[in-house]
Design a protein around this motif. Structure first.
Motif, short mmCIF file in Angstrom:
data_model
loop_
_atom_site.label_atom_id
_atom_site.label_comp_id
_atom_site.label_asym_id
_atom_site.label_seq_id
_atom_site.Cartn_x
_atom_site.Cartn_y
_atom_site.Cartn_z
N ILE A 132 36.68 45.87 45.23
CA ILE A 132 37.98 45.26 44.86
C ILE A 132 37.87 44.57 43.51
O ILE A 132 38.76 44.71 42.68
N ARG A 133 36.78 43.87 43.27
CA ARG A 133 36.60 43.20 41.97
C ARG A 133 36.55 44.22 40.83
O ARG A 133 37.12 43.99 39.77
N ARG A 136 40.06 45.59 40.21
CA ARG A 136 40.90 44.61 39.52
C ARG A 136 40.55 44.51 38.05
O ARG A 136 41.42 44.25 37.22
N ALA A 137 39.27 44.68 37.73
CA ALA A 137 38.84 44.57 36.33
C ALA A 137 39.21 45.80 35.52
O ALA A 137 39.31 45.73 34.30
#
Length: 138
Positions: A132-133, A136-137
């Motif tokens: 998820i990180r 998002r990036a």
């Protein structure tokens, strides 16, 4: 060495105990035991070090081990505890409402995740957090 993070052996120890709890839940159909595990996950979602399993590890197990070679960021573990909480709340709802199949299915999912973490070091919730990180990036 990072001294502020988690000893990665602590969450694995907790996952072994969680595996045992979910085996008992599946064998007995105890929604109340699942509810106790949900409370542990809720505490772990706040701070994994403060769960009963984390306290047992820190005070009884860790002093008998060499210091960890490295520490890990607690954020993925907190996310994994939150995911475990969600699955366990559905397990509790299933068992206690009479929707036993729902309880069994979600307890089995939680068991698989805990087993993989405890015995192989593969934390599915942690991996989901990292994915998820990255998304998002991007």
């Amino acid at each position: 060495m990072n001294t502020t993070g988690l000893d990665p052996r602590g969450p694995r120890f907790a996952a072994v105990l969680t595996t045992i709890v979910f085996v008992v839940v599946l064998l007995t159909g105890s929604g109340w035991l699942a509810l106790a595990q949900a409370v542990i996950f809720a505490i772990g979602a706040y701070d994994p070090r403060r769960t009963p399993y984390g306290l047992i590890y820190r005070h009884l197990v860790a002093p008998r081990l060499a210091p960890p070679a490295e520490r890990e960021d607690p954020a993925p573990v907190r996310f994994a505890q939150t995911v475990g909480l969600v699955f366990t709340v559905v397990t509790v709802a299933g068992y206690l409402s009479g929707a036993t199949v729902l309880g069994i299915v979600f307890a089995a999912f939680a068991l698989v995740a805990a087993f993989l973490n405890g015995f192989f070091g593969l934390c599915l919730g942690c991996e989901a957090y990292l994915l998820i990180r990255r998304l998002r990036a991007a």
